[in-house]
Motif scaffolding. Sequence first.
Motif, PDB file in Angstrom:
ATOM      1  N   LEU A 212      -7.736   0.716   8.035  1.00  0.00           N
ATOM      2  CA  LEU A 212      -6.599   0.129   7.325  1.00  0.00           C
ATOM      3  C   LEU A 212      -6.038  -1.072   8.073  1.00  0.00           C
ATOM      4  CD1 LEU A 212      -4.537   0.691   4.893  1.00  0.00           C
ATOM      5  CD2 LEU A 212      -3.146   1.836   6.631  1.00  0.00           C
ATOM      6  N   ILE A 213      -6.093  -1.027   9.419  1.00  0.00           N
ATOM      7  CA  ILE A 213      -5.386  -2.039  10.211  1.00  0.00           C
ATOM      8  C   ILE A 213      -6.265  -2.755  11.228  1.00  0.00           C
ATOM      9  CG2 ILE A 213      -3.121  -0.958   9.979  1.00  0.00           C
ATOM     10  CD1 ILE A 213      -3.565   0.439  12.633  1.00  0.00           C
ATOM     11  N   ARG A 214      -7.559  -2.489  11.213  1.00  0.00           N
ATOM     12  CA  ARG A 214      -8.434  -3.122  12.193  1.00  0.00           C
ATOM     13  C   ARG A 214      -8.384  -4.645  12.041  1.00  0.00           C
ATOM     14  NH1 ARG A 214     -13.896  -0.978   9.141  1.00  0.00           N
ATOM     15  NH2 ARG A 214     -14.174  -2.794   7.757  1.00  0.00           N
TER      16      ARG A 214
ATOM     17  N   PRO B  66      -9.176  -2.121   2.001  1.00  0.00           N
ATOM     18  CA  PRO B  66      -7.983  -1.886   1.178  1.00  0.00           C
ATOM     19  C   PRO B  66      -7.544  -0.426   1.303  1.00  0.00           C
ATOM     20  CG  PRO B  66      -9.675  -3.042  -0.068  1.00  0.00           C
ATOM     21  CD  PRO B  66     -10.322  -2.580   1.197  1.00  0.00           C
ATOM     22  N   ALA B  67      -6.256  -0.206   1.288  1.00  0.00           N
ATOM     23  CA  ALA B  67      -5.734   1.159   1.409  1.00  0.00           C
ATOM     24  C   ALA B  67      -6.307   2.073   0.334  1.00  0.00           C
ATOM     25  CB  ALA B  67      -4.208   1.141   1.331  1.00  0.00           C
ATOM     26  N   SER B  68      -6.516   1.522  -0.856  1.00  0.00           N
ATOM     27  CA  SER B  68      -7.031   2.343  -1.960  1.00  0.00           C
ATOM     28  C   SER B  68      -8.427   2.888  -1.676  1.00  0.00           C
ATOM     29  CB  SER B  68      -7.049   1.523  -3.257  1.00  0.00           C
ATOM     30  OG  SER B  68      -7.817   0.342  -3.092  1.00  0.00           O
ATOM     31  N   ASP B  69      -9.172   2.223  -0.785  1.00  0.00           N
ATOM     32  CA  ASP B  69     -10.512   2.696  -0.430  1.00  0.00           C
ATOM     33  C   ASP B  69     -10.488   3.775   0.647  1.00  0.00           C
ATOM     34  OD1 ASP B  69     -11.448   0.855  -2.199  1.00  0.00           O
ATOM     35  OD2 ASP B  69     -12.251  -0.540  -0.707  1.00  0.00           O
TER      36      ASP B  69
ATOM     37  N   GLU C  66       1.937  -4.580   5.409  1.00  0.00           N
ATOM     38  CA  GLU C  66       1.170  -5.428   4.495  1.00  0.00           C
ATOM     39  C   GLU C  66      -0.010  -4.671   3.891  1.00  0.00           C
ATOM     40  OE1 GLU C  66       0.171  -8.634   7.044  1.00  0.00           O
ATOM     41  OE2 GLU C  66       2.199  -9.502   7.025  1.00  0.00           O
ATOM     42  N   ALA C  67      -0.638  -3.795   4.687  1.00  0.00           N
ATOM     43  CA  ALA C  67      -1.789  -3.039   4.192  1.00  0.00           C
ATOM     44  C   ALA C  67      -1.382  -2.040   3.113  1.00  0.00           C
ATOM     45  CB  ALA C  67      -2.471  -2.322   5.354  1.00  0.00           C
ATOM     46  N   LEU C  68      -0.177  -1.487   3.210  1.00  0.00           N
ATOM     47  CA  LEU C  68       0.275  -0.474   2.254  1.00  0.00           C
ATOM     48  C   LEU C  68       0.899  -1.055   0.999  1.00  0.00           C
ATOM     49  CD1 LEU C  68       1.901   2.225   4.578  1.00  0.00           C
ATOM     50  CD2 LEU C  68      -0.334   2.309   3.479  1.00  0.00           C
ATOM     51  N   GLU C  69       1.312  -2.299   1.068  1.00  0.00           N
ATOM     52  CA  GLU C  69       2.045  -2.902  -0.043  1.00  0.00           C
ATOM     53  C   GLU C  69       1.353  -2.719  -1.393  1.00  0.00           C
ATOM     54  OE1 GLU C  69       5.207  -4.374  -1.816  1.00  0.00           O
ATOM     55  OE2 GLU C  69       5.083  -4.073   0.361  1.00  0.00           O
ATOM     56  N   PRO C  70       0.027  -2.899  -1.495  1.00  0.00           N
ATOM     57  CA  PRO C  70      -0.618  -2.778  -2.809  1.00  0.00           C
ATOM     58  C   PRO C  70      -0.612  -1.372  -3.402  1.00  0.00           C
ATOM     59  CG  PRO C  70      -1.989  -4.052  -1.280  1.00  0.00           C
ATOM     60  CD  PRO C  70      -0.916  -3.402  -0.471  1.00  0.00           C
TER      61      PRO C  70
ATOM     62  N   PHE D 245       0.948   0.325  19.775  1.00  0.00           N
ATOM     63  CA  PHE D 245       1.056  -0.726  18.773  1.00  0.00           C
ATOM     64  C   PHE D 245       1.028  -0.184  17.349  1.00  0.00           C
ATOM     65  CE2 PHE D 245      -1.006  -3.200  22.341  1.00  0.00           C
ATOM     66  CZ  PHE D 245       0.156  -3.864  22.700  1.00  0.00           C
ATOM     67  N   SER D 246       0.227   0.849  17.104  1.00  0.00           N
ATOM     68  CA  SER D 246       0.173   1.400  15.747  1.00  0.00           C
ATOM     69  C   SER D 246       1.496   2.072  15.379  1.00  0.00           C
ATOM     70  CB  SER D 246      -0.988   2.393  15.613  1.00  0.00           C
ATOM     71  OG  SER D 246      -0.813   3.506  16.459  1.00  0.00           O
ATOM     72  N   VAL D 247       2.146   2.716  16.353  1.00  0.00           N
ATOM     73  CA  VAL D 247       3.439   3.354  16.089  1.00  0.00           C
ATOM     74  C   VAL D 247       4.502   2.294  15.807  1.00  0.00           C
ATOM     75  CG1 VAL D 247       5.278   4.759  17.080  1.00  0.00           C
ATOM     76  CG2 VAL D 247       2.897   5.418  17.427  1.00  0.00           C
ATOM     77  N   ILE D 248       4.493   1.227  16.584  1.00  0.00           N
ATOM     78  CA  ILE D 248       5.452   0.147  16.342  1.00  0.00           C
ATOM     79  C   ILE D 248       5.240  -0.443  14.958  1.00  0.00           C
ATOM     80  CG2 ILE D 248       6.166  -2.158  17.082  1.00  0.00           C
ATOM     81  CD1 ILE D 248       5.467  -1.295  19.953  1.00  0.00           C
ATOM     82  N   SER D 249       3.984  -0.606  14.573  1.00  0.00           N
ATOM     83  CA  SER D 249       3.673  -1.121  13.246  1.00  0.00           C
ATOM     84  C   SER D 249       4.155  -0.167  12.160  1.00  0.00           C
ATOM     85  CB  SER D 249       2.166  -1.355  13.124  1.00  0.00           C
ATOM     86  OG  SER D 249       1.840  -2.014  11.934  1.00  0.00           O
ATOM     87  N   ALA D 250       4.018   1.145  12.412  1.00  0.00           N
ATOM     88  CA  ALA D 250       4.507   2.148  11.453  1.00  0.00           C
ATOM     89  C   ALA D 250       6.023   2.086  11.340  1.00  0.00           C
ATOM     90  CB  ALA D 250       4.055   3.541  11.887  1.00  0.00           C
ATOM     91  N   LEU D 251       6.697   1.953  12.475  1.00  0.00           N
ATOM     92  CA  LEU D 251       8.156   1.854  12.470  1.00  0.00           C
ATOM     93  C   LEU D 251       8.617   0.643  11.672  1.00  0.00           C
ATOM     94  CD1 LEU D 251       8.957   2.775  16.177  1.00  0.00           C
ATOM     95  CD2 LEU D 251       9.628   4.084  14.163  1.00  0.00           C
TER      96      LEU D 251
END
Length: 393
Positions: free
Chosen positions: A174-176, A182-185, A228-232, A250-256
Amino acid sequence: MSVIRASQRFDVMSKRLGSRLREHAQETFPPDAQKGLRRFAMREAADLLRINQNTFRHHVSNLEGFPEGILEGGNRRSFSAEEMVEAQRVLLETGRIKPDEHPHRRAGEPCQVVTIFNLKGGSAKTSTVAHVGQLLGLRGYRVLLIDLDSQASLTNLFGVTPELDPDMPTSYDLIRSEGPLPASDIIRKTNFPTVDLIPASMDIMEYEFEVALSFRHGATTFHSRIREALEPVLNRYDVVIFDTPPQLNFSVISALFASTGVLIPLNASMLDVMSLASFLGMASNLMGVVEAHAPEHGLNFVRVLITRYENTDGPQVQISSLLRTVLGDAVLPAEFLKSTAVGDAANTQQSIFEVEPRDVNRKTYERAIESVSRVTDEVEREILKAWGRNHGA
């Protein structure tokens, strides 16, 4: 005395244990297997849908289109989770419940994204995510659970084992940095019809290295990657919940940064409280740096949840009282009680909602269900408040 080579010993232990766990996973949940979900007695279904039991029984007999369930043992009627979703739809369409009593968000009500995190291990983060997420799902909310922990405990709890399927996309994809999917995949259906999952694997650790390397080139936008990845796909859900590792990476900060609320599970012990104080200070500094790039970012709530709580344990009661005195209403009124029913269920990769009540001590089971329900009530109340709905959960 012979010297042990740590690299060799760790390698041998890892391969032996990993091999046996893969065998166990293959036996329990083969890659093509799907976990089932038990049926719910009429009383349970009525409670989950917040309908009086007599009213529920009346609807079964008289309301056109209302699911009838099936009779078991001649006189016990039960309902699947899918039938409960259908029951809620019929009640809404026939005016038996008002639109603002239905869990689906309406126009203008943003999806609520909640990060559950704590630097301290053993604080029941995964158990909290699973049980709150599943109960919200059973109540009719459309829920997406996202596992960001390389240990993948939440993923495994749903019977998903990425290690057995190297081609399975996970939260890392999702975030690489290169070619994210895409999140849907990546989203997978679960055995709960209203709960979806983005699984995790060890690959998520690669994200930390990628972000660190990106700093050499002046990159500063990692914090917005998840949002941004989850928006769709956010239009599909009412609630998104992150399960996070016991570290502020970094992934936790991005989640926050993607979140509208934060829930901090915490054991009622002095060591955990001391750890929380340090952790909050660190989190404040790091989020301050991120918010400098996006001053508009804010949260609807930040709450502390006391977990693994035993109200007969004197020291825990004292620490709980201290927390409530110091932090006030930042601490949820409900505690997530320590329960052998929850622990025993986890040993078989199940939640308390998946086990058959008849297979568990009745009082222990009811006590666990009541505890999870009270905690979920509080989370739901925060969701409704963010949507501007004034009625209580």
